[in-house]
Design a protein around this motif. Sequence first.
Motif, PDB file in Angstrom:
ATOM      1  N   GLY A  50       0.819  -1.203   0.000  1.00 12.78           N
ATOM      2  CA  GLY A  50       0.000   0.000   0.000  1.00 12.78           C
ATOM      3  C   GLY A  50       0.854   1.253   0.000  1.00 12.78           C
ATOM      4  O   GLY A  50       2.084   1.192   0.092  1.00 12.78           O
ATOM      5  N   ASP A  51       0.192   2.408  -0.093  1.00  9.78           N
ATOM      6  CA  ASP A  51       0.892   3.693  -0.189  1.00  9.78           C
ATOM      7  C   ASP A  51       1.119   4.327   1.186  1.00  9.78           C
ATOM      8  O   ASP A  51       0.256   4.243   2.071  1.00  9.78           O
ATOM      9  CB  ASP A  51       0.092   4.670  -1.046  1.00  9.78           C
ATOM     10  CG  ASP A  51       0.023   4.245  -2.512  1.00  9.78           C
ATOM     11  OD1 ASP A  51       0.725   3.288  -2.881  1.00  9.78           O
ATOM     12  OD2 ASP A  51      -0.739   4.869  -3.276  1.00  9.78           O
ATOM     13  N   ILE A  52       2.276   4.979   1.317  1.00  7.14           N
ATOM     14  CA  ILE A  52       2.632   5.695   2.543  1.00  7.14           C
ATOM     15  C   ILE A  52       3.082   7.093   2.142  1.00  7.14           C
ATOM     16  O   ILE A  52       3.964   7.245   1.292  1.00  7.14           O
ATOM     17  CB  ILE A  52       3.776   4.991   3.292  1.00  7.14           C
ATOM     18  CG1 ILE A  52       3.416   3.529   3.597  1.00  7.14           C
ATOM     19  CG2 ILE A  52       4.118   5.739   4.583  1.00  7.14           C
ATOM     20  CD1 ILE A  52       4.604   2.692   4.061  1.00  7.14           C
ATOM     21  N   THR A  53       2.466   8.126   2.734  1.00  8.53           N
ATOM     22  CA  THR A  53       2.840   9.504   2.433  1.00  8.53           C
ATOM     23  C   THR A  53       3.584  10.102   3.619  1.00  8.53           C
ATOM     24  O   THR A  53       3.116  10.052   4.757  1.00  8.53           O
ATOM     25  CB  THR A  53       1.603  10.371   2.126  1.00  8.53           C
ATOM     26  OG1 THR A  53       0.889   9.800   1.024  1.00  8.53           O
ATOM     27  CG2 THR A  53       2.011  11.800   1.772  1.00  8.53           C
ATOM     28  N   LEU A  54       4.747  10.673   3.335  1.00 14.48           N
ATOM     29  CA  LEU A  54       5.586  11.288   4.365  1.00 14.48           C
ATOM     30  C   LEU A  54       5.614  12.799   4.188  1.00 14.48           C
ATOM     31  O   LEU A  54       5.658  13.295   3.059  1.00 14.48           O
ATOM     32  CB  LEU A  54       7.018  10.771   4.273  1.00 14.48           C
ATOM     33  CG  LEU A  54       7.238   9.268   4.146  1.00 14.48           C
ATOM     34  CD1 LEU A  54       8.725   8.967   4.048  1.00 14.48           C
ATOM     35  CD2 LEU A  54       6.628   8.552   5.336  1.00 14.48           C
ATOM     36  N   GLU A  55       5.599  13.514   5.299  1.00 15.45           N
ATOM     37  CA  GLU A  55       5.853  14.957   5.289  1.00 15.45           C
ATOM     38  C   GLU A  55       7.192  15.167   5.991  1.00 15.45           C
ATOM     39  O   GLU A  55       7.428  14.621   7.065  1.00 15.45           O
ATOM     40  CB  GLU A  55       4.750  15.717   6.011  1.00 15.45           C
ATOM     41  CG  GLU A  55       4.933  17.228   5.966  1.00 15.45           C
ATOM     42  CD  GLU A  55       3.725  17.967   6.514  1.00 15.45           C
ATOM     43  OE1 GLU A  55       2.716  18.034   5.796  1.00 15.45           O
ATOM     44  OE2 GLU A  55       3.795  18.428   7.675  1.00 15.45           O
ATOM     45  N   LEU A  56       8.053  15.952   5.365  1.00 14.67           N
ATOM     46  CA  LEU A  56       9.416  16.113   5.881  1.00 14.67           C
ATOM     47  C   LEU A  56       9.600  17.434   6.619  1.00 14.67           C
ATOM     48  O   LEU A  56       8.813  18.362   6.454  1.00 14.67           O
ATOM     49  CB  LEU A  56      10.407  16.010   4.721  1.00 14.67           C
ATOM     50  CG  LEU A  56      10.240  14.770   3.831  1.00 14.67           C
ATOM     51  CD1 LEU A  56      11.293  14.744   2.742  1.00 14.67           C
ATOM     52  CD2 LEU A  56      10.282  13.487   4.654  1.00 14.67           C
ATOM     53  N   TYR A  57      10.651  17.516   7.433  1.00 14.08           N
ATOM     54  CA  TYR A  57      10.917  18.681   8.278  1.00 14.08           C
ATOM     55  C   TYR A  57      12.230  19.362   7.877  1.00 14.08           C
ATOM     56  O   TYR A  57      13.240  19.267   8.603  1.00 14.08           O
ATOM     57  CB  TYR A  57      11.021  18.259   9.741  1.00 14.08           C
ATOM     58  CG  TYR A  57       9.818  17.585  10.344  1.00 14.08           C
ATOM     59  CD1 TYR A  57       8.536  18.092  10.150  1.00 14.08           C
ATOM     60  CD2 TYR A  57       9.967  16.439  11.126  1.00 14.08           C
ATOM     61  CE1 TYR A  57       7.431  17.474  10.736  1.00 14.08           C
ATOM     62  CE2 TYR A  57       8.874  15.818  11.717  1.00 14.08           C
ATOM     63  CZ  TYR A  57       7.610  16.337  11.516  1.00 14.08           C
ATOM     64  OH  TYR A  57       6.526  15.730  12.087  1.00 14.08           O
ATOM     65  N   PRO A  58      12.266  20.062   6.754  1.00 10.74           N
ATOM     66  CA  PRO A  58      13.523  20.702   6.346  1.00 10.74           C
ATOM     67  C   PRO A  58      13.978  21.804   7.293  1.00 10.74           C
ATOM     68  O   PRO A  58      15.163  22.141   7.336  1.00 10.74           O
ATOM     69  CB  PRO A  58      13.196  21.271   4.955  1.00 10.74           C
ATOM     70  CG  PRO A  58      11.711  21.426   4.954  1.00 10.74           C
ATOM     71  CD  PRO A  58      11.184  20.300   5.789  1.00 10.74           C
TER      72      PRO A  58
ATOM     73  N   PHE B 131      13.348  13.081  10.860  1.00 12.33           N
ATOM     74  CA  PHE B 131      13.328  14.086   9.795  1.00 12.33           C
ATOM     75  C   PHE B 131      11.976  14.185   9.092  1.00 12.33           C
ATOM     76  O   PHE B 131      11.819  14.948   8.146  1.00 12.33           O
ATOM     77  CB  PHE B 131      14.421  13.794   8.753  1.00 12.33           C
ATOM     78  CG  PHE B 131      14.223  12.523   7.972  1.00 12.33           C
ATOM     79  CD1 PHE B 131      13.578  12.541   6.737  1.00 12.33           C
ATOM     80  CD2 PHE B 131      14.694  11.313   8.449  1.00 12.33           C
ATOM     81  CE1 PHE B 131      13.405  11.373   6.005  1.00 12.33           C
ATOM     82  CE2 PHE B 131      14.538  10.148   7.722  1.00 12.33           C
ATOM     83  CZ  PHE B 131      13.883  10.173   6.498  1.00 12.33           C
ATOM     84  N   GLY B 132      10.980  13.461   9.589  1.00 10.77           N
ATOM     85  CA  GLY B 132       9.659  13.536   8.968  1.00 10.77           C
ATOM     86  C   GLY B 132       8.651  12.711   9.741  1.00 10.77           C
ATOM     87  O   GLY B 132       8.948  12.165  10.817  1.00 10.77           O
ATOM     88  N   LYS B 133       7.453  12.632   9.172  1.00 15.58           N
ATOM     89  CA  LYS B 133       6.394  11.843   9.802  1.00 15.58           C
ATOM     90  C   LYS B 133       5.467  11.291   8.719  1.00 15.58           C
ATOM     91  O   LYS B 133       5.390  11.810   7.597  1.00 15.58           O
ATOM     92  CB  LYS B 133       5.582  12.701  10.775  1.00 15.58           C
ATOM     93  CG  LYS B 133       4.784  13.812  10.097  1.00 15.58           C
ATOM     94  CD  LYS B 133       3.980  14.629  11.100  1.00 15.58           C
ATOM     95  CE  LYS B 133       3.226  15.775  10.407  1.00 15.58           C
ATOM     96  NZ  LYS B 133       2.466  16.598  11.374  1.00 15.58           N
ATOM     97  N   VAL B 134       4.749  10.223   9.069  1.00 20.23           N
ATOM     98  CA  VAL B 134       3.742   9.662   8.183  1.00 20.23           C
ATOM     99  C   VAL B 134       2.470  10.491   8.329  1.00 20.23           C
ATOM    100  O   VAL B 134       1.957  10.658   9.433  1.00 20.23           O
ATOM    101  CB  VAL B 134       3.451   8.187   8.540  1.00 20.23           C
ATOM    102  CG1 VAL B 134       2.315   7.642   7.671  1.00 20.23           C
ATOM    103  CG2 VAL B 134       4.701   7.341   8.384  1.00 20.23           C
ATOM    104  N   VAL B 135       1.972  11.037   7.228  1.00 18.19           N
ATOM    105  CA  VAL B 135       0.726  11.815   7.278  1.00 18.19           C
ATOM    106  C   VAL B 135      -0.432  11.039   6.657  1.00 18.19           C
ATOM    107  O   VAL B 135      -1.591  11.401   6.831  1.00 18.19           O
ATOM    108  CB  VAL B 135       0.881  13.182   6.587  1.00 18.19           C
ATOM    109  CG1 VAL B 135       1.810  14.076   7.375  1.00 18.19           C
ATOM    110  CG2 VAL B 135       1.355  13.042   5.141  1.00 18.19           C
ATOM    111  N   LYS B 136      -0.118   9.967   5.946  1.00 17.58           N
ATOM    112  CA  LYS B 136      -1.150   9.099   5.378  1.00 17.58           C
ATOM    113  C   LYS B 136      -0.540   7.727   5.149  1.00 17.58           C
ATOM    114  O   LYS B 136       0.577   7.623   4.646  1.00 17.58           O
ATOM    115  CB  LYS B 136      -1.679   9.674   4.065  1.00 17.58           C
ATOM    116  CG  LYS B 136      -2.864   8.914   3.489  1.00 17.58           C
ATOM    117  CD  LYS B 136      -3.389   9.591   2.229  1.00 17.58           C
ATOM    118  CE  LYS B 136      -4.590   8.848   1.672  1.00 17.58           C
ATOM    119  NZ  LYS B 136      -5.106   9.488   0.426  1.00 17.58           N
ATOM    120  N   GLY B 137      -1.269   6.696   5.555  1.00 20.62           N
ATOM    121  CA  GLY B 137      -0.786   5.346   5.330  1.00 20.62           C
ATOM    122  C   GLY B 137      -0.129   4.692   6.533  1.00 20.62           C
ATOM    123  O   GLY B 137       0.552   3.678   6.377  1.00 20.62           O
ATOM    124  N   MET B 138      -0.350   5.234   7.732  1.00 22.49           N
ATOM    125  CA  MET B 138       0.220   4.577   8.912  1.00 22.49           C
ATOM    126  C   MET B 138      -0.398   3.192   9.092  1.00 22.49           C
ATOM    127  O   MET B 138       0.237   2.288   9.648  1.00 22.49           O
ATOM    128  CB  MET B 138       0.001   5.433  10.162  1.00 22.49           C
ATOM    129  CG  MET B 138       0.830   4.993  11.368  1.00 22.49           C
ATOM    130  SD  MET B 138       2.625   5.085  11.043  1.00 22.49           S
ATOM    131  CE  MET B 138       3.258   4.080  12.386  1.00 22.49           C
TER     132      MET B 138
END
Length: 237
Positions: free
Chosen positions: A46-54, A161-168
């Motif tokens: 399945g799909d996992i979407t990450l948001e990163l923390y630059p 450096f990021g987190k899962v925002v969709k697909g946990m």
Amino acid sequence: MLKTLLAALLLILPLSSQAQQAKPAPAGETAETAAPPQVLLQTSQGDITLELYPDKAPKSVANFLQYVRDGFYNGTLLHRAIPGYLVQGGLYTRDLQPKRTRPAVASEADNGLSNLRGTVAVARGADPNSGTAQFFFNLVDNRRLDFVGSQSGLTWGYAVFGKVVKGMDVVDKIAALPTRALGPFAGDVPNPLVVIEEAHVIGEESPASASTAAPAKAAPAKPSTAGEKKAAKRARG
């Protein structure tokens, strides 16, 4: 003792990867106004979407994004899953051969971010500054992996450096798969294998094809000690 063994088990990997400079924001955008980059991992589960923390982990984010843009992760595995602990991947091919990486990136574990459930962190070896392409998802609040001091690799912790925002739910599904010993690993390899079929930065054109870099020569896997086996068993809950 358990804390030390769990941290030691977290990663044995080739020591390589250097931070890259992040791409400049498009005209009219500044670091403050630009939306955080997001990466879509399309896996066989399945799909996992990450948001990163630059803003908090600029070197780690730039490094990860460069691997994504290079198509490096396409066809690699999420090769390690320990329920109640983590899911790890980003280096090994379907044949469980490590790919060649860039030089190592400096650790940013002291950026104030905690290894909470759903966060993504840089996987590394004993040297805090040895992280390359590998990363891991925290399945629970792993505060024992946070930075507490610069005295040693254990106290240095692991850089979020990021987190899962969709697909946990997909990450949890991967963690729930049966595991086995396979290739250089004494255990914890999901069965069936979980493949990152494609990774790309959302809003950018996907890489044309997976990286063709030749596999690196892997050092012979060292047999697990009795203590390590017991620690891994406890970590599985």
